[in-house]
Scaffold this motif. Structure first.
Motif, PDB file in Angstrom:
ATOM      1  N   ARG A  24       0.885  -1.100  -0.214  1.00  0.00           N
ATOM      2  CA  ARG A  24      -0.122   0.189   0.442  1.00  0.00           C
ATOM      3  C   ARG A  24       0.631   1.235   0.176  1.00  0.00           C
ATOM      4  O   ARG A  24       1.966   1.165   0.827  1.00  0.00           O
ATOM      5  CB  ARG A  24      -1.080  -0.231   1.164  1.00  0.00           C
ATOM      6  N   GLY A  25       0.247   2.394  -1.162  1.00  0.00           N
ATOM      7  CA  GLY A  25       1.133   4.080  -0.799  1.00  0.00           C
ATOM      8  C   GLY A  25       1.289   3.612  -2.518  1.00  0.00           C
ATOM      9  O   GLY A  25       1.173   3.708  -3.907  1.00  0.00           O
ATOM     10  N   VAL A  26       1.653   4.818  -2.315  1.00  0.00           N
ATOM     11  CA  VAL A  26       2.264   6.389  -3.520  1.00  0.00           C
ATOM     12  C   VAL A  26       3.559   6.276  -3.680  1.00  0.00           C
ATOM     13  O   VAL A  26       4.170   6.717  -2.681  1.00  0.00           O
ATOM     14  CB  VAL A  26       0.752   6.654  -3.901  1.00  0.00           C
ATOM     15  N   TYR A  27       3.579   6.679  -4.512  1.00  0.00           N
ATOM     16  CA  TYR A  27       5.136   7.765  -5.387  1.00  0.00           C
ATOM     17  C   TYR A  27       4.832   8.810  -5.471  1.00  0.00           C
ATOM     18  O   TYR A  27       6.128  10.453  -5.673  1.00  0.00           O
ATOM     19  CB  TYR A  27       6.099   6.954  -6.488  1.00  0.00           C
ATOM     20  N   GLN A  30       3.790  12.587   0.088  1.00  0.00           N
ATOM     21  CA  GLN A  30       4.611  12.387   0.739  1.00  0.00           C
ATOM     22  C   GLN A  30       4.057  11.525   2.017  1.00  0.00           C
ATOM     23  O   GLN A  30       4.664  10.511   2.254  1.00  0.00           O
ATOM     24  CB  GLN A  30       5.122  13.055   1.622  1.00  0.00           C
ATOM     25  N   PRO A  31       2.021  11.780   1.809  1.00  0.00           N
ATOM     26  CA  PRO A  31       1.379  10.285   2.840  1.00  0.00           C
ATOM     27  C   PRO A  31       1.783   9.397   2.243  1.00  0.00           C
ATOM     28  O   PRO A  31       1.425   8.164   2.946  1.00  0.00           O
ATOM     29  CB  PRO A  31       0.593  10.741   3.490  1.00  0.00           C
ATOM     30  N   GLY A  32       1.594   8.719   0.494  1.00  0.00           N
ATOM     31  CA  GLY A  32       1.755   7.730  -0.162  1.00  0.00           C
ATOM     32  C   GLY A  32       3.152   7.169   0.274  1.00  0.00           C
ATOM     33  O   GLY A  32       3.031   5.655   0.113  1.00  0.00           O
ATOM     34  N   LEU A  33       3.927   8.066   0.242  1.00  0.00           N
ATOM     35  CA  LEU A  33       5.296   7.536   0.409  1.00  0.00           C
ATOM     36  C   LEU A  33       5.790   6.851   1.693  1.00  0.00           C
ATOM     37  O   LEU A  33       6.429   6.071   2.229  1.00  0.00           O
ATOM     38  CB  LEU A  33       6.635   8.527  -0.355  1.00  0.00           C
ATOM     39  N   ASP A  34       5.285   7.767   2.180  1.00  0.00           N
ATOM     40  CA  ASP A  34       5.436   7.334   3.812  1.00  0.00           C
ATOM     41  C   ASP A  34       5.132   5.690   4.331  1.00  0.00           C
ATOM     42  O   ASP A  34       5.073   5.252   4.618  1.00  0.00           O
ATOM     43  CB  ASP A  34       5.011   8.498   4.678  1.00  0.00           C
ATOM     44  N   ALA A  35       3.653   5.906   3.479  1.00  0.00           N
ATOM     45  CA  ALA A  35       2.674   4.384   3.772  1.00  0.00           C
ATOM     46  C   ALA A  35       3.535   3.393   3.203  1.00  0.00           C
ATOM     47  O   ALA A  35       3.613   2.237   2.904  1.00  0.00           O
ATOM     48  CB  ALA A  35       1.792   4.697   3.223  1.00  0.00           C
ATOM     49  N   ALA A  36       3.740   3.422   2.053  1.00  0.00           N
ATOM     50  CA  ALA A  36       4.992   3.067   1.225  1.00  0.00           C
ATOM     51  C   ALA A  36       6.503   1.958   1.063  1.00  0.00           C
ATOM     52  O   ALA A  36       6.093   0.674   1.741  1.00  0.00           O
ATOM     53  CB  ALA A  36       5.098   2.874   0.079  1.00  0.00           C
ATOM     54  N   ALA A  39       5.609   0.182   4.515  1.00  0.00           N
ATOM     55  CA  ALA A  39       4.656  -1.303   4.011  1.00  0.00           C
ATOM     56  C   ALA A  39       5.720  -2.152   3.905  1.00  0.00           C
ATOM     57  O   ALA A  39       6.210  -3.512   3.683  1.00  0.00           O
ATOM     58  CB  ALA A  39       3.899  -1.505   2.850  1.00  0.00           C
TER      59      ALA A  39
END
Length: 75
Positions: A24-27, A30-36, A39
């Motif tokens: 889970r996450g995106v590039y 920043q919140p999505g990158l932090d999640a990736a 994980a």
């Protein structure tokens, strides 16, 4: 005439593959990158690479025998 694939087994296989190769996450933010990153660190730190969570409420390793994979996915 060919026998159509077992729908439940096919769906379980797709779910297993997605759970084992995707995090889970995106590039793109920043919140999505932090999640990736979190994980990925979790999988690496806890020896969970090539595993899938949530399949029959246990971890199923991709290198398990076809029989155990079928049994885990069938439910």
């Amino acid at each position: 005439e060919r026998t159509p694939p077992d729908k439940r087994l096919r769906d379980a296989f797709v779910k297993l593959m997605a759970a084992s190769i995707q995090i889970r996450g995106v590039y793109y933010n920043q919140p999505g990158l932090d999640a990736a990153v979190a994980a990925a660190v979790d999988r690496l730190h806890n020896d969970l690479v090539n595993t899938a969570r949530g399949v029959d409420h246990e971890l199923v390793r991709l290198n398990d025998s076809p029989e155990s994979l079928r049994a885990a996915c069938a439910q």
